[in-house]
Design a protein around this motif. Sequence first.
Motif, PDB file in Angstrom:
ATOM      1  N   VAL A 174      33.046 -40.215 -28.442  1.00 24.75           N
ATOM      2  CA  VAL A 174      31.948 -40.296 -27.484  1.00 24.75           C
ATOM      3  C   VAL A 174      31.694 -41.769 -27.184  1.00 24.75           C
ATOM      4  CG1 VAL A 174      29.586 -39.656 -27.026  1.00 24.75           C
ATOM      5  CG2 VAL A 174      31.031 -38.148 -28.344  1.00 24.75           C
ATOM      6  N   ARG A 175      31.602 -42.071 -25.931  1.00 22.35           N
ATOM      7  CA  ARG A 175      31.514 -43.479 -25.496  1.00 22.35           C
ATOM      8  C   ARG A 175      30.119 -44.065 -25.706  1.00 22.35           C
ATOM      9  NH1 ARG A 175      35.284 -44.467 -26.540  1.00 22.35           N
ATOM     10  NH2 ARG A 175      36.986 -43.117 -26.112  1.00 22.35           N
ATOM     11  N   ASP A 176      30.061 -45.384 -25.759  1.00 20.98           N
ATOM     12  CA  ASP A 176      28.795 -46.081 -25.991  1.00 20.98           C
ATOM     13  C   ASP A 176      27.725 -45.669 -24.987  1.00 20.98           C
ATOM     14  OD1 ASP A 176      30.057 -47.295 -27.928  1.00 20.98           O
ATOM     15  OD2 ASP A 176      30.021 -49.322 -27.073  1.00 20.98           O
ATOM     16  N   GLU A 177      28.164 -45.487 -23.724  1.00 20.25           N
ATOM     17  CA  GLU A 177      27.160 -45.206 -22.703  1.00 20.25           C
ATOM     18  C   GLU A 177      26.509 -43.836 -22.894  1.00 20.25           C
ATOM     19  OE1 GLU A 177      30.150 -46.445 -22.301  1.00 20.25           O
ATOM     20  OE2 GLU A 177      31.364 -45.110 -21.115  1.00 20.25           O
ATOM     21  N   GLU A 178      27.063 -43.043 -23.816  1.00 20.37           N
ATOM     22  CA  GLU A 178      26.452 -41.735 -24.005  1.00 20.37           C
ATOM     23  C   GLU A 178      25.306 -41.751 -25.024  1.00 20.37           C
ATOM     24  OE1 GLU A 178      29.490 -38.657 -24.349  1.00 20.37           O
ATOM     25  OE2 GLU A 178      30.769 -40.015 -23.217  1.00 20.37           O
ATOM     26  N   VAL A 179      24.773 -42.909 -25.235  1.00 18.60           N
ATOM     27  CA  VAL A 179      23.604 -43.064 -26.115  1.00 18.60           C
ATOM     28  C   VAL A 179      22.458 -42.236 -25.550  1.00 18.60           C
ATOM     29  CG1 VAL A 179      21.781 -44.726 -26.590  1.00 18.60           C
ATOM     30  CG2 VAL A 179      24.161 -45.293 -27.078  1.00 18.60           C
ATOM     31  N   GLU A 180      21.756 -41.507 -26.425  1.00 19.12           N
ATOM     32  CA  GLU A 180      20.704 -40.623 -25.923  1.00 19.12           C
ATOM     33  C   GLU A 180      19.315 -41.225 -26.031  1.00 19.12           C
ATOM     34  OE1 GLU A 180      21.347 -37.087 -28.168  1.00 19.12           O
ATOM     35  OE2 GLU A 180      23.360 -36.922 -27.335  1.00 19.12           O
ATOM     36  N   GLU A 181      19.155 -42.104 -26.982  1.00 18.67           N
ATOM     37  CA  GLU A 181      17.824 -42.621 -27.220  1.00 18.67           C
ATOM     38  C   GLU A 181      17.954 -44.105 -27.533  1.00 18.67           C
ATOM     39  OE1 GLU A 181      16.294 -39.837 -30.035  1.00 18.67           O
ATOM     40  OE2 GLU A 181      14.336 -40.800 -29.986  1.00 18.67           O
ATOM     41  N   SER A 182      17.102 -44.934 -26.917  1.00 20.75           N
ATOM     42  CA  SER A 182      17.151 -46.359 -27.215  1.00 20.75           C
ATOM     43  C   SER A 182      15.826 -46.770 -27.846  1.00 20.75           C
ATOM     44  CB  SER A 182      17.359 -47.160 -25.929  1.00 20.75           C
ATOM     45  OG  SER A 182      18.622 -46.865 -25.425  1.00 20.75           O
ATOM     46  N   LEU A 183      15.908 -47.606 -28.837  1.00 19.73           N
ATOM     47  CA  LEU A 183      14.692 -48.023 -29.538  1.00 19.73           C
ATOM     48  C   LEU A 183      14.627 -49.537 -29.692  1.00 19.73           C
ATOM     49  CD1 LEU A 183      14.781 -45.318 -32.314  1.00 19.73           C
ATOM     50  CD2 LEU A 183      13.096 -45.472 -30.493  1.00 19.73           C
ATOM     51  N   PRO A 184      13.501 -50.196 -29.421  1.00 21.80           N
ATOM     52  CA  PRO A 184      12.393 -49.622 -28.650  1.00 21.80           C
ATOM     53  C   PRO A 184      12.850 -49.427 -27.198  1.00 21.80           C
ATOM     54  CG  PRO A 184      12.025 -51.958 -29.049  1.00 21.80           C
ATOM     55  CD  PRO A 184      13.271 -51.600 -29.773  1.00 21.80           C
ATOM     56  N   GLU A 185      12.145 -48.602 -26.476  1.00 23.50           N
ATOM     57  CA  GLU A 185      12.595 -48.238 -25.134  1.00 23.50           C
ATOM     58  C   GLU A 185      12.666 -49.438 -24.192  1.00 23.50           C
ATOM     59  OE1 GLU A 185      11.369 -44.587 -22.779  1.00 23.50           O
ATOM     60  OE2 GLU A 185      10.274 -44.401 -24.670  1.00 23.50           O
ATOM     61  N   ASP A 186      11.643 -50.326 -24.294  1.00 16.81           N
ATOM     62  CA  ASP A 186      11.570 -51.436 -23.329  1.00 16.81           C
ATOM     63  C   ASP A 186      12.662 -52.488 -23.534  1.00 16.81           C
ATOM     64  OD1 ASP A 186      10.383 -51.753 -25.702  1.00 16.81           O
ATOM     65  OD2 ASP A 186       8.633 -52.861 -24.990  1.00 16.81           O
ATOM     66  N   SER A 187      12.929 -52.905 -24.793  1.00 20.31           N
ATOM     67  CA  SER A 187      14.049 -53.841 -24.962  1.00 20.31           C
ATOM     68  C   SER A 187      14.879 -53.366 -26.160  1.00 20.31           C
ATOM     69  CB  SER A 187      13.541 -55.264 -25.136  1.00 20.31           C
ATOM     70  OG  SER A 187      13.169 -55.504 -26.430  1.00 20.31           O
ATOM     71  N   PRO A 188      15.816 -52.481 -25.878  1.00 16.26           N
ATOM     72  CA  PRO A 188      16.505 -51.755 -26.952  1.00 16.26           C
ATOM     73  C   PRO A 188      17.260 -52.650 -27.934  1.00 16.26           C
ATOM     74  CG  PRO A 188      17.073 -50.880 -24.785  1.00 16.26           C
ATOM     75  CD  PRO A 188      16.281 -52.110 -24.556  1.00 16.26           C
ATOM     76  N   ARG A 189      17.085 -52.342 -29.198  1.00 14.32           N
ATOM     77  CA  ARG A 189      17.862 -53.026 -30.236  1.00 14.32           C
ATOM     78  C   ARG A 189      18.793 -52.033 -30.929  1.00 14.32           C
ATOM     79  NH1 ARG A 189      14.141 -57.147 -33.551  1.00 14.32           N
ATOM     80  NH2 ARG A 189      16.229 -57.793 -34.163  1.00 14.32           N
ATOM     81  N   LEU A 190      18.472 -50.745 -30.777  1.00 18.92           N
ATOM     82  CA  LEU A 190      19.308 -49.691 -31.369  1.00 18.92           C
ATOM     83  C   LEU A 190      19.524 -48.577 -30.361  1.00 18.92           C
ATOM     84  CD1 LEU A 190      18.098 -48.552 -34.900  1.00 18.92           C
ATOM     85  CD2 LEU A 190      20.140 -49.811 -34.318  1.00 18.92           C
ATOM     86  N   GLY A 191      20.717 -47.985 -30.386  1.00 23.32           N
ATOM     87  CA  GLY A 191      20.950 -46.788 -29.580  1.00 23.32           C
ATOM     88  C   GLY A 191      21.280 -45.648 -30.528  1.00 23.32           C
ATOM     89  N   ILE A 192      20.807 -44.452 -30.201  1.00 19.78           N
ATOM     90  CA  ILE A 192      21.056 -43.319 -31.104  1.00 19.78           C
ATOM     91  C   ILE A 192      21.725 -42.197 -30.333  1.00 19.78           C
ATOM     92  CG2 ILE A 192      19.993 -41.584 -32.590  1.00 19.78           C
ATOM     93  CD1 ILE A 192      17.952 -43.508 -33.356  1.00 19.78           C
ATOM     94  N   ARG A 193      22.719 -41.620 -30.954  1.00 17.78           N
ATOM     95  CA  ARG A 193      23.382 -40.462 -30.373  1.00 17.78           C
ATOM     96  C   ARG A 193      23.362 -39.350 -31.427  1.00 17.78           C
ATOM     97  NH1 ARG A 193      28.562 -40.028 -30.457  1.00 17.78           N
ATOM     98  NH2 ARG A 193      29.115 -42.224 -30.522  1.00 17.78           N
ATOM     99  N   TRP A 194      22.821 -38.207 -31.046  1.00 20.70           N
ATOM    100  CA  TRP A 194      22.782 -37.087 -31.986  1.00 20.70           C
ATOM    101  C   TRP A 194      24.080 -36.308 -31.865  1.00 20.70           C
ATOM    102  CZ3 TRP A 194      19.035 -38.011 -35.135  1.00 20.70           C
ATOM    103  CH2 TRP A 194      17.905 -38.661 -34.682  1.00 20.70           C
ATOM    104  N   MET A 195      24.533 -35.744 -32.973  1.00 22.42           N
ATOM    105  CA  MET A 195      25.793 -34.979 -32.904  1.00 22.42           C
ATOM    106  C   MET A 195      25.518 -33.517 -33.232  1.00 22.42           C
ATOM    107  SD  MET A 195      28.575 -37.495 -34.641  1.00 22.42           S
ATOM    108  CE  MET A 195      27.776 -37.730 -36.215  1.00 22.42           C
ATOM    109  N   SER A 196      25.941 -32.641 -32.305  1.00 24.18           N
ATOM    110  CA  SER A 196      25.870 -31.206 -32.626  1.00 24.18           C
ATOM    111  C   SER A 196      27.234 -30.625 -32.323  1.00 24.18           C
ATOM    112  CB  SER A 196      24.780 -30.524 -31.815  1.00 24.18           C
ATOM    113  OG  SER A 196      25.144 -30.546 -30.470  1.00 24.18           O
ATOM    114  N   LEU A 197      27.461 -29.408 -32.772  1.00 21.69           N
ATOM    115  CA  LEU A 197      28.802 -28.841 -32.618  1.00 21.69           C
ATOM    116  C   LEU A 197      28.775 -27.640 -31.681  1.00 21.69           C
ATOM    117  CD1 LEU A 197      30.016 -29.165 -36.310  1.00 21.69           C
ATOM    118  CD2 LEU A 197      30.430 -30.687 -34.383  1.00 21.69           C
ATOM    119  N   GLY A 198      27.942 -27.717 -30.700  1.00 24.48           N
ATOM    120  CA  GLY A 198      27.937 -26.668 -29.685  1.00 24.48           C
ATOM    121  C   GLY A 198      27.057 -25.488 -30.037  1.00 24.48           C
TER     122      GLY A 198
END
Length: 650
Positions: free
Chosen positions: A330-354
């Motif tokens: 899964v590519r970097d741009e598929e980050v779902e949540e950025s923290l903090p929203e205004d100036s992101p220091r972390l990106g989070i991607r949740w993983m599920s298996l369908g």
Amino acid sequence: MPDVRTQLNHVRDLFRGVGIADTFAIIENVAELLRLGDAYQPPRGMTQRQTQEVRQLLEGAADKVDGVGPLFDRHLLFRLSKILPGGRYPTPRHIVSMIFRIAEVEPSHRLCDLACGSGGFLVCRGITDGNVERTVGVEISPEWVRIARTNAYLHDVQARVEAGNALYVCGPKGELDGETFDRILLNPPFGEKLDAGLAKEVVGWNVGSRSETVFAALALSRLADGGRAAVLVPSGVLSGTGAGERELRRRLVEEHDVEAVVSLPKDAFQPFSSLQTHLLLVRKRTQSQDARTWFLQVESDGYPSGRGRDLTIDPPSFGDLPLIERVLTVRDEEVEESLPEDSPRLGIRWMSLGDGNVRGAVVQAVGANVISSAERFPAVGDEAAFVLLTVESMFGQGGDLFYVKVSLDGGTAEPLEEDPQQLIQRLYKPKSTDPNPGTSLFFKRADPVRAVAFTTGGRALGVAIPSSSTGPPQHELRPSRFVGGEEETHHAGSPTQLLSDIYKNQRLLVRHVDNLLGRLELRPIAGQEGPAPLLGDAVPFGRLSPGQEAVWRRVRDRFENLGDEGQEKAALFTLEEVDGVEPATVASDITRLTVGLLERMGIVMPVTVTDPSTGNSAAFYRLVTEKDLWLLPPKEDPLGEEGVSEQGNT
Ligand SMILES: C[S@@+](CC[C@H](N)C(=O)[O-])C[C@H]1O[C@@H](n2cnc3c(N)ncnc32)[C@H](O)[C@@H]1O
């Protein structure tokens, strides 16, 4: 209605009825029958009616498993339950398809497997456009070349399978001389010795003679620009100190992008091998600024541990492989949540298996940030277990810390608004003398980490570190250097917890003991291509006369099963039994001389059996086994560290 297994058992019995008992020989016959149709020549003794019966049984079985391709690739090939001489076995298909997906093979790519065996990687393609140049395999064993070609044919995959030693085929004037590939997927032979001079000529530098190292180097040298290689290797390639291994790693790290090193569970190649194997995912350097390397550890591949796994069916449970696949594809741009929203220091991607359930998360640092710690805290009261991440700016001046709390009960993440110490005090109310209730998850070294991946159970899957951190002096690439082996920072809590930990350790120990026992009773070291280790560098088999070779072949098969587990031990035999002449009363001179020669070479040993009641003795021989070699007193190793090898899959 008989099931597939019963139908294939019936096919096996029909071949056994005409004297073909060996599983591989039966597979070869079935391959010919499926490929040639009516032109198939049945073995001597098999009637037309029986041949027709075999055909009908195969057709019936194919109908039940989506066709004749899957029947052959999954159900027939995986009736093999042990590795064959020369490191030959079909790579388990759950590993093959995971590798195929994480290598992101596209229809337009030119794909190659330089040691293609049964063609597992080739048939994953599903390409039926008639362009054989797009799917290329090389295989040294003529029998396996036929198997690979049949497998491709049965899958409607047009492939070019070259027969021969990959070093010749890719070398000067070889069929693939000068050719490059977008994707090279490879499960090479481990522990075989190749011609070091030829390897140097073909690869372009002195890579030594170990097959796994030579094949990895060969794959790198045949990558097209921007191409990617996915190569399975034993631990020795990632951390061995031989000159070839060190130079390979230097080239990997300094001249390529090592995208990932994935350590597979020891049982992932059972029943063929119990050697720990890692997947090396490498890209021909693309000059990316922010190259990072994932170090991942797979705890479970979805099958039960041990030799008794049924590889004809898909893994009965999810295991870690689908999550590892998500982490890597899964590519970097598929980050779902950025923290903090205004100036992101972390990106989070949740993983599920369908299935809608969150099963893990990938958390990555953004820009010039790094993750400097990840600690798992246990559930307490209404609070679910969580992972606490500390983020720092690479250029920050202390005090520039940012904390994120990732809840593990289904996935929410939020910046921490209080000081972590206050949070710990509020939730766990530790006394000043109590240790920290958290468990450090990911870090074994103080390297900056670009991303972490973990399951919702709070288990570390791996970390991504800047590729520059894998640098000199050793360029060591073992994932356990960076991840795994959680460092307990607190004492075990309840007696239940303690007992469960002890039980876990016990099970681990039993697995290791099983593993060692298994190795002691491995097939005798008597592969046709591999001289017994006692012989050093000599290669005697090429010098045997045809008559001697025939005796050797009969001697080589003298081992017996120890039971259902598929373990084997060397069987006793007499000279008459390997004479091959009927009636077997007196052994011929050639048998006598050949067995004598094998004895002097350290391949067989004489055994005298005495009946205690009568005192009568009888003389036998048996193959020397790995166990005997282990019991020999240690001798000086003239080769130094090169000679200390983590040997292959025999
Ligand atoms: C572990 S098997 C590969 C299995 C394959 N991935 C499959 O799915 O069936 C390794 C293969 O390498 C082949 N091999 C060994 N030495 C070779 C060489 N020098 N050149 C080409 N193939 C070689 C062996 O015959 C064996 O079939």
